[in-house]
Scaffold this motif. Sequence first.
Motif, PDB file in Angstrom:
ATOM      1  N   SER A   1       0.827  -1.208   0.000  1.00  0.00           N
ATOM      2  CA  SER A   1       0.000   0.000   0.000  1.00  0.00           C
ATOM      3  C   SER A   1       0.860   1.256   0.000  1.00  0.00           C
ATOM      4  O   SER A   1       0.484   2.269  -0.594  1.00  0.00           O
TER       5      SER A   1
ATOM      6  N   ARG B   1       1.751   1.836  -3.508  1.00  0.00           N
ATOM      7  CA  ARG B   1       0.570   2.312  -4.233  1.00  0.00           C
ATOM      8  C   ARG B   1       0.355   3.790  -3.910  1.00  0.00           C
ATOM      9  O   ARG B   1       0.026   4.588  -4.780  1.00  0.00           O
TER      10      ARG B   1
ATOM     11  N   LEU C   1      -6.399   1.166  -4.210  1.00  0.00           N
ATOM     12  CA  LEU C   1      -6.336   1.257  -2.752  1.00  0.00           C
ATOM     13  C   LEU C   1      -7.649   0.783  -2.124  1.00  0.00           C
ATOM     14  O   LEU C   1      -7.637   0.102  -1.093  1.00  0.00           O
TER      15      LEU C   1
END
Length: 106
Positions: free
Chosen positions: A24, A27, A80
Amino acid sequence: MEISQHKTWITDFYQKRGWLQLSSSRRLNFLVEEVGELSQAIRKYEIGRDHPGDEVTTTQQDHDHIIEELADVLDEVLILCEKYNIDMDELTKHSETKLVNRFVTD
């Protein structure tokens, strides 16, 4: 295509390329990069070239570039959402509720 259909499509697209399993934090870095590119596209649309070496483009090309960068930002947000199992309807409802609670007084 509706947003939920696109979320499914982009998730599958990323999964097939091995991009979905990226952390994450990576990202988020991609999201920040895309927001920066959107900022540049909007600046160019609003004030024109800001460097003599920049390519001369039409207003339509500059507008299309904003669309392209907004789409990239949206895709990163959708990924996400996938990583955190957040439904787009839940996300938009949360946004509306928060704004109403914050700014609507009647």
